[in-house]
Write a protein that holds these residues in place. Structure first.
Motif, mmCIF file in Angstrom:
data_model
loop_
_atom_site.group_PDB
_atom_site.id
_atom_site.type_symbol
_atom_site.label_atom_id
_atom_site.label_comp_id
_atom_site.label_asym_id
_atom_site.label_seq_id
_atom_site.Cartn_x
_atom_site.Cartn_y
_atom_site.Cartn_z
ATOM 1 N N LEU A 19 9.133 11.304 -8.454
ATOM 2 C CA LEU A 19 9.786 10.559 -9.522
ATOM 3 C C LEU A 19 10.411 11.484 -10.578
ATOM 4 O O LEU A 19 11.010 11.013 -11.544
ATOM 5 N N SER A 20 10.229 12.790 -10.377
ATOM 6 C CA SER A 20 10.696 13.751 -11.387
ATOM 7 C C SER A 20 11.929 14.516 -10.896
ATOM 8 O O SER A 20 12.057 14.812 -9.707
ATOM 9 N N GLY A 21 12.804 14.826 -11.827
ATOM 10 C CA GLY A 21 13.983 15.638 -11.526
ATOM 11 C C GLY A 21 14.198 16.645 -12.644
ATOM 12 O O GLY A 21 13.614 16.539 -13.726
ATOM 13 N N ILE A 22 15.045 17.619 -12.359
ATOM 14 C CA ILE A 22 15.311 18.644 -13.367
ATOM 15 C C ILE A 22 16.688 19.240 -13.124
ATOM 16 O O ILE A 22 17.166 19.302 -11.981
ATOM 17 N N THR A 27 0.829 -1.207 0.000
ATOM 18 C CA THR A 27 0.000 0.000 0.000
ATOM 19 C C THR A 27 0.865 1.259 0.000
ATOM 20 O O THR A 27 0.589 2.216 -0.743
ATOM 21 N N ASP A 28 1.917 1.256 0.826
ATOM 22 C CA ASP A 28 2.825 2.413 0.858
ATOM 23 C C ASP A 28 3.485 2.622 -0.499
ATOM 24 O O ASP A 28 3.633 3.766 -0.963
ATOM 25 N N ALA A 29 3.887 1.520 -1.132
ATOM 26 C CA ALA A 29 4.531 1.627 -2.448
ATOM 27 C C ALA A 29 3.557 2.182 -3.480
ATOM 28 O O ALA A 29 3.930 3.004 -4.329
ATOM 29 N N TYR A 30 2.324 1.734 -3.403
ATOM 30 C CA TYR A 30 1.312 2.222 -4.349
ATOM 31 C C TYR A 30 1.137 3.736 -4.213
ATOM 32 O O TYR A 30 1.082 4.471 -5.206
ATOM 33 N N HIS A 31 1.027 4.203 -2.965
ATOM 34 C CA HIS A 31 0.854 5.651 -2.754
ATOM 35 C C HIS A 31 2.103 6.423 -3.186
ATOM 36 O O HIS A 31 2.002 7.547 -3.700
ATOM 37 N N THR A 32 3.270 5.825 -2.987
ATOM 38 C CA THR A 32 4.521 6.509 -3.348
ATOM 39 C C THR A 32 4.604 6.753 -4.846
ATOM 40 O O THR A 32 4.954 7.854 -5.299
ATOM 41 N N ILE A 33 4.278 5.738 -5.639
ATOM 42 C CA ILE A 33 4.432 5.896 -7.094
ATOM 43 C C ILE A 33 3.339 6.782 -7.694
ATOM 44 O O ILE A 33 3.412 7.148 -8.878
ATOM 45 N N GLN A 34 2.304 7.127 -6.886
ATOM 46 C CA GLN A 34 1.291 8.067 -7.370
ATOM 47 C C GLN A 34 1.748 9.520 -7.232
ATOM 48 O O GLN A 34 1.108 10.422 -7.773
ATOM 49 N N LYS A 35 2.828 9.734 -6.489
ATOM 50 C CA LYS A 35 3.330 11.094 -6.267
ATOM 51 C C LYS A 35 4.348 11.433 -7.350
ATOM 52 O O LYS A 35 5.540 11.172 -7.230
ATOM 53 N N GLY A 36 3.824 12.014 -8.421
ATOM 54 C CA GLY A 36 4.660 12.325 -9.586
ATOM 55 C C GLY A 36 5.912 13.131 -9.290
ATOM 56 O O GLY A 36 6.994 12.809 -9.812
ATOM 57 N N PRO A 37 5.833 14.184 -8.456
ATOM 58 C CA PRO A 37 7.037 14.997 -8.206
ATOM 59 C C PRO A 37 8.202 14.196 -7.623
ATOM 60 O O PRO A 37 9.364 14.536 -7.874
ATOM 61 N N SER A 43 18.342 22.787 -9.877
ATOM 62 C CA SER A 43 18.266 21.319 -10.055
ATOM 63 C C SER A 43 17.380 20.699 -8.974
ATOM 64 O O SER A 43 17.326 21.187 -7.853
ATOM 65 N N THR A 44 16.677 19.668 -9.356
ATOM 66 C CA THR A 44 15.854 18.864 -8.433
ATOM 67 C C THR A 44 16.163 17.404 -8.699
ATOM 68 O O THR A 44 16.091 16.941 -9.837
ATOM 69 N N ARG A 45 16.534 16.680 -7.658
ATOM 70 C CA ARG A 45 16.909 15.280 -7.827
ATOM 71 C C ARG A 45 15.674 14.371 -7.805
ATOM 72 O O ARG A 45 14.690 14.648 -7.147
ATOM 73 N N VAL A 46 15.744 13.266 -8.532
ATOM 74 C CA VAL A 46 14.713 12.231 -8.486
ATOM 75 C C VAL A 46 14.805 11.533 -7.123
ATOM 76 O O VAL A 46 15.857 11.042 -6.734
ATOM 77 N N GLN A 47 13.708 11.521 -6.388
ATOM 78 C CA GLN A 47 13.707 10.950 -5.044
ATOM 79 C C GLN A 47 13.226 9.494 -5.003
ATOM 80 O O GLN A 47 13.558 8.756 -4.089
#
Length: 243
Positions: A35-38, A23-33, A56-60
């Motif tokens: 998984l995103s970096g710049i 369940t925690d993993a499911y909620h984590t992968i729903q948080k797009g930011p 810069s923003t690192r992929v978390q």
């Protein structure tokens, strides 16, 4: 060697832990930011232009890493459940009452079923109707029911009677009072019948069920104490899924 009752003891906790992590993993992968970096840098047209700092923003969170974490949690669950289910195929014990084997080599899963059914049966027997203890009952072989001893009672009828208050004279008629008297005109013979059970029979049945319940519990504990082989199913499943 691991025993089946040890696996049963940890199964619930392993299942809850795996469900929580999934369940925690499911909620984590729903948080797009997460998984995103710049990475962004600024370059002015000429050297005299304004200098701006880079951003810069690192992929978390990496989806592949989340998958691996889920696989670890579910691998444990898969292994525990497989170990239990494979063991249930071989875990058996006999149900013995007063030294007599009632059921031989019963699978532990059926013992669990039987244990629950006997609880309901005990409740049902406890609610069986019993004969009125204020009566004396005997088994009537003709009707296959219980019957009481015949009880004889009278049937009465009111019959009018005359009571002379004063005898007649030459000047006055007799003074007569009419009243009713209960006179026995017949007899009733009553016999009660019942399809209920004597209390001693119900007590006997309850005692038998209780003995059988205890025997099934002992057999289940014996079956759950069998030594089993740990199964490694999760590695094969997730080795294929994530390979």
């Amino acid at each position: 060697m691991t025993k089946l009752n040890q696996i049963l003891a940890v199964e619930k906790g392993v299942k809850a832990d795996a469900q929580r992590k999934l369940t925690d993993a499911y909620h984590t992968i729903q948080k797009g930011p997460l998984l995103s970096g710049i990475s962004r840098s600024y370059q002015p047209i000429d050297d005299e232009g304004e200098q701006l700092p880079s951003e810069s923003t690192r992929v978390q969170v990496q989806a592949e890493g989340v998958l691996r974490d889920v696989a670890v949690a579910l691998t444990r669950l898969f292994d525990v459940t497989a170990t239990k289910d494979w063991a249930n195929c071989t875990a058996t014990a006999s149900v013995t009452v007063d030294g007599q084997v009632i059921l031989a080599d019963v699978p532990v899963t059926y013992l669990l079923f039987l244990e629950k059914q006997l609880v309901d049966l005990h409740t049902f027997i406890g609610k069986l109707p019993t004969l009125d203890p204020s009566e004396t009952w005997a088994l009537d072989e003709n009707t296959d029911t219980w019957r009481t001893e015949p009880v004889k009672t009278t049937r009465t009828k009111k019959v009018p009677r005359n009571h002379v208050l004063a005898e007649a004279t030459d000047k006055h008629p007799a003074q007569v009072q009419v009243y009713n008297e209960d006179v026995v005109v017949g007899y009733w013979t009553k016999v009660a019948f019942s399809g209920a059970l004597p209390q001693r029979r119900v007590n006997e049945l309850l005692g038998r069920v209780q003995k059988l319940q205890d025997a099934v519990k002992y057999a289940r504990e014996e079956a759950n104490g069998v030594e089993i082989t740990d199964r490694r199913i999760g590695d094969a499943v997730f080795g294929y899924l994530l390979g």
